[in-house]
Design a protein around this motif. Structure first.
Motif, mmCIF file in Angstrom:
data_model
loop_
_atom_site.group_PDB
_atom_site.id
_atom_site.type_symbol
_atom_site.label_atom_id
_atom_site.label_comp_id
_atom_site.label_asym_id
_atom_site.label_seq_id
_atom_site.Cartn_x
_atom_site.Cartn_y
_atom_site.Cartn_z
ATOM 1 N N LEU A 229 106.520 14.907 -81.326
ATOM 2 C CA LEU A 229 106.571 13.886 -82.664
ATOM 3 C C LEU A 229 107.712 14.487 -83.603
ATOM 4 O O LEU A 229 107.818 13.571 -84.704
ATOM 5 C CB LEU A 229 105.117 13.477 -83.259
ATOM 6 N N SER A 230 107.813 15.599 -83.752
ATOM 7 C CA SER A 230 108.401 16.249 -85.074
ATOM 8 C C SER A 230 110.050 15.557 -85.436
ATOM 9 O O SER A 230 110.495 15.683 -86.367
ATOM 10 C CB SER A 230 108.742 17.657 -85.029
ATOM 11 N N ASN A 231 110.710 14.830 -84.002
ATOM 12 C CA ASN A 231 111.913 14.257 -84.469
ATOM 13 C C ASN A 231 111.702 12.726 -85.074
ATOM 14 O O ASN A 231 112.671 12.017 -84.961
ATOM 15 C CB ASN A 231 112.901 14.359 -83.261
ATOM 16 N N LEU A 232 110.418 12.270 -85.138
ATOM 17 C CA LEU A 232 110.212 10.995 -85.549
ATOM 18 C C LEU A 232 110.167 10.819 -87.087
ATOM 19 O O LEU A 232 109.529 11.600 -87.631
ATOM 20 C CB LEU A 232 109.095 10.155 -85.012
ATOM 21 N N ASP A 233 110.434 9.582 -87.639
ATOM 22 C CA ASP A 233 110.068 9.494 -88.944
ATOM 23 C C ASP A 233 108.815 9.170 -89.237
ATOM 24 O O ASP A 233 107.963 8.850 -88.065
ATOM 25 C CB ASP A 233 111.008 8.420 -89.618
ATOM 26 N N ALA A 234 107.975 9.101 -90.397
ATOM 27 C CA ALA A 234 106.595 9.162 -90.571
ATOM 28 C C ALA A 234 106.069 8.120 -89.969
ATOM 29 O O ALA A 234 105.078 8.237 -89.574
ATOM 30 C CB ALA A 234 106.433 9.321 -92.186
ATOM 31 N N LYS A 235 106.608 7.004 -90.150
ATOM 32 C CA LYS A 235 105.944 5.598 -89.713
ATOM 33 C C LYS A 235 105.669 5.800 -88.228
ATOM 34 O O LYS A 235 104.848 5.516 -87.525
ATOM 35 C CB LYS A 235 106.621 4.373 -89.972
ATOM 36 N N LEU A 236 106.897 5.731 -87.460
ATOM 37 C CA LEU A 236 106.781 6.008 -86.191
ATOM 38 C C LEU A 236 105.846 6.995 -85.582
ATOM 39 O O LEU A 236 105.267 7.032 -84.476
ATOM 40 C CB LEU A 236 108.133 6.628 -85.603
ATOM 41 N N ARG A 237 105.830 8.231 -86.213
ATOM 42 C CA ARG A 237 104.630 9.273 -86.047
ATOM 43 C C ARG A 237 103.426 8.919 -85.843
ATOM 44 O O ARG A 237 102.809 9.316 -85.154
ATOM 45 C CB ARG A 237 105.050 10.506 -86.812
ATOM 46 N N VAL A 238 103.253 8.197 -86.744
ATOM 47 C CA VAL A 238 101.608 7.642 -86.882
ATOM 48 C C VAL A 238 101.403 6.886 -85.652
ATOM 49 O O VAL A 238 100.363 7.096 -84.930
ATOM 50 C CB VAL A 238 101.443 6.911 -88.030
ATOM 51 N N GLU A 239 102.206 5.976 -85.300
ATOM 52 C CA GLU A 239 102.062 5.090 -84.224
ATOM 53 C C GLU A 239 102.151 5.773 -82.793
ATOM 54 O O GLU A 239 101.336 5.633 -82.142
ATOM 55 C CB GLU A 239 103.480 4.049 -83.991
#
Lengths: 364, 366
Positions: free
Chosen positions: B161-171
């Motif tokens: 998940l480290s290459n995702l932005d904060a919102k996508l990371r939560v999803e």
């Protein structure tokens, strides 16, 4: 709402003075150019003068308009920024035109010479379309390219075989060797790579004697395959170096993913690395092809049977001590005909030569 | 479905020891998270299990089978890479089915599994696209899809998940948890983010410098950190640490930081009296420092005097950066607080939730 405008008034600098002098100089120069163009056009003697006059007039006219407006801007608005920008741009353009002329001049000359029916012993001045221009020279080189009873098609076939073989050899050996150098860990990896780069420094022809002996021993010296092998060996250092750079740039993650997905090393090389290395292979192949296409020192030394001669050998035979007065027109025509296949191949490979396929598969 | 066992596993790169004597038993269906700062050996541990790195010493078992010398393709694992490592020259469908095709799975079975995974991940309409034409979040889901169609015994995820932005990371976090729930397979997950570790792991293994610091459930790690490193790594904002001395007076136990003094409760006295040295480190979590007006009733309170240095309003809470003497520490207090920068306050610390560490060994005293 107010709009902000940048003040164009500021102290005059040396660069400004230079730009003003340049602008005024070009303006006067382009006036002279236009006048000279009109003079040439009016006193026209022949189509060359007409073309020259027209070109001078058009270029001069365009420059006059451009610099008249610039000078107006300098005088009325003191727009020095624009003056300096225009001066810089036009200087760059001038340099580029100069480079273009250097590149195009030989081509233009060769084309012109190939059309010239006069049997000049030594090419001198350039006439774009020589008096009595004809395509006879092309006809001659296509029907009877050399003193030997070998057809042009036979020569073309030989050349394509050698060049194609070289390209194929460079791609196959180059890519697999580059993969090993890029990905596998083995003792003399760095030394080996250095060795290949050093071979790249040996001048072409330097390996002639050893290759001669080697190919003689395996009885391949006088064959086209032997020649292709010799060319491949000289194309390999670049091929390996080029492909290694390319494979180095492919993310190792992809191979690891392939290994976890179920590939062994060979499978991941064939199914993942090779498809992604196609642009690199295209460059390598083109390089190999050109190596084989234009080489004549090795061919001249190795081959004996005229049936197996290649196009550059025939071209080479048209000049020099034993040329027995082949007209320059035929030499030029041959040179132009010979340049067509590489051009076709370049266009066929163009898509790969400029592609960046691997970008986008990794990272977000 | 398989258990995984690390048995005295060591990995050396030349003279550098990346992982040292790692012993972990991961039961079937567990969601284990390797967490730690970069260079702690968490990725190396995962990659040894995947077969992408050789093991220097020790053994790794998947199920009952020792896999030290088994090539990655025969380990029955699937992995999601941080970079996703999608094959750029293949469509999404081909990316997902690549592993199955290599294993000569029947065509209709491949079709069924890919379609099912694509539906579950919401990428059915992307199957014909090349990775280049996908957004970061879509690529991440394709990478997960490629792993699940294989139906492996163990899932490995290396910072997926480290290459995702904060919102996508939560999803994506929720998506992976749902997957774990449904697939009932062993997941081993590497991250440097303690929030990911806390929210997803059934157990967390905290690593530092190649050495396993503590392995336990998120709650235990939070409540009973084994040493200063774990205490500081788990929890956000980090635990406050104070160099202190342990003193006894009239049968009572005191911790003196220089700026304030805390009297141990009966329970804590029993725990802390086992300290071998009087030089200790006191650990207090920001959430255990309260505004005096809103301190929860019934806590064993220690009162301190502090100056408010900076406040950060988070909406549901306020972070206050306090100064007491030369000590600086963070508190996480009720948003109704009337703390103003420059004011002096008397925050309340909860003694029951304090942690004490040996200053030399950095191990918890309990």
């Amino acid at each position: 709402m107010t709009t902000l405008t940048k003040s164009k008034r500021r102290p005059v600098t040396a660069a400004d003075v230079a730009a003003i002098v340049w602008a005024a100089g070009v303006f006067l120069g382009s006036l002279a150019l236009a006048v000279f163009g009109i003079y040439t056009l009016v006193g026209a003697g022949g189509y060359q003068a007409i073309i020259l006059g027209a070109v001078l007039l058009i270029v001069g006219g365009l420059l006059i308009v451009r610099y008249a407006r610039l000078l107006m801007a300098i005088i009325t608005e003191r727009d020095m920024v624009r003056a300096r920008k225009t001066a810089r741009l036009d200087l760059i353009q001038l340099f580029l035109l100069f480079m273009l002329a250097i590149v195009l001049f030989p081509v233009l000359w060769i084309v012109s010479m190939s059309l010239d029916p006069r049997d000049l012993s030594r090419p001198t001045g350039l006439t774009i379309i020589p008096p009595g221009a004809t395509l006879d020279a092309y006809k001659t080189v296509l029907t009877q390219p050399s003193a030997n009873p070998v057809s042009f098609l036979q020569l073309l076939r030989n050349s394509l075989l050698v060049s194609g073989g070289t390209a194929l050899g460079a791609i196959i050996v180059g890519t697999s060797a580059a993969y090993a150098f890029s990905r596998l860990k083995f003792p003399i990896r760095r030394l080996g790579m250095l060795g290949f780069v050093l071979v790249l420094m040996i001048p072409p022809g330097g390996t002639l004697a050893p290759l001669f002996v080697l190919l003689n021993t395996v009885k391949l010296r006088t064959t086209l395959w032997g020649l292709a092998i010799a060319f491949t060996s000289s194309a390999l250092p670049f091929a390996i170096w080029n492909m290694k750079g390319f494979i180095d740039a492919l993310p190792y993650d992809l191979e690891e993913a392939a290994q976890i997905d179920g590939c062994n090393r060979t499978q991941s090389f064939i199914r993942v690395i090779l498809p992604l290395a196609v642009p690199g292979m295209a460059v390598t192949g083109l390089w190999g092809f050109l190596t084989g296409w234009s080489e004549f020192i090795l061919s001249w030394t190795f081959l004996v049977d005229p049936e197996r001669f290649t196009l550059p050998m025939v071209l080479r035979g048209m000049v020099g001590q034993y040329a027995s007065g082949t007209p320059w027109s035929q030499f030029s025509a041959m040179a132009i005909v010979m340049s067509i296949p590489p051009i076709i191949i370049f266009f066929l490979l163009q898509k790969y030569l400029v592609s960046g396929l691997a970008v986008g598969g990794v990272k977000g | 479905m398989s258990s995984v066992t690390y048995e005295s596993v060591t990995k050396k790169f030349g003279d550098v020891v990346a992982v040292s004597d790692l012993n972990i038993e991961i039961p079937d269906k567990e969601f284990l998270v390797f967490v730690g700062p970069s260079g702690c050996g968490k990725s190396t541990s995962l990659r040894m299990l995947a077969g992408l790195e050789e093991i220097s010493e020790g053994n790794i078992y998947i199920g009952d089978r020792m896999v030290n010398d088994v090539p990655p393709k025969d380990r029955d694992i699937a992995m999601v890479f941080q970079s996703y490592a999608l094959y750029p020259h293949m469509s999404v469908y081909d990316n997902m089915s690549f592993g199955l095709r290599l294993r000569k799975t029947p065509k209709d079975e491949i079709e069924r599994r890919v379609q099912q995974a694509a539906k579950e991940l919401g990428i059915e309409n992307l199957l014909d696209r090349k990775p280049k034409a996908l957004s970061g979040g879509q690529r991440q889901r394709v990478a997960v899809g490629r792993a699940i169609v294989r139906e492996p015994a163990v899932f490995l995820m290396d910072e997926p998940l480290s290459n995702l932005d904060a919102k996508l990371r939560v999803e994506a976090r929720a998506m992976i948890q749902r997957l774990h729930h449904r697939l009932e397979t062993t997941f081993i997950y590497v991250t440097h983010d303690q929030t990911e570790a806390m929210t997803m792991g059934s157990r967390i293994a905290v690593l530092k410098d190649g050495i396993l610091q503590q392995i336990d459930t998120p709650q235990i790690l939070y409540d009973y950190p084994a040493n200063i490193f774990v205490a500081g790594f788990i929890g956000s904002p980090s635990m406050n640490f104070f160099d202190a001395t342990l003193t006894q007076e009239d049968g009572e136990l005191y911790i003196d930081t220089g700026a304030f003094r805390v009297k141990a409760t009966e329970e804590k006295k029993q725990q802390w009296s086992g300290a071998s040295s009087s030089r200790v480190v006191l650990g207090v979590r920001p959430e255990d420092i309260h505004d005096p007006n809103y301190a929860p009733p019934g806590i064993a309170a220690a009162h301190v005097e502090a100056m408010v240095d900076v406040t950060e309003l988070m909406g549901n809470e306020v972070f206050i950066y306090f100064k007491s003497g030369n000590l600086e520490y963070t508190a996480r207090v009720d948003p109704r607080t009337d703390a103003h920068v420059g004011n002096t306050m008397h925050p309340v610390m909860n003694v029951d939730n304090m942690h004490l560490f040996d200053a030399d060994t950095e191990q918890a005293i309990r």
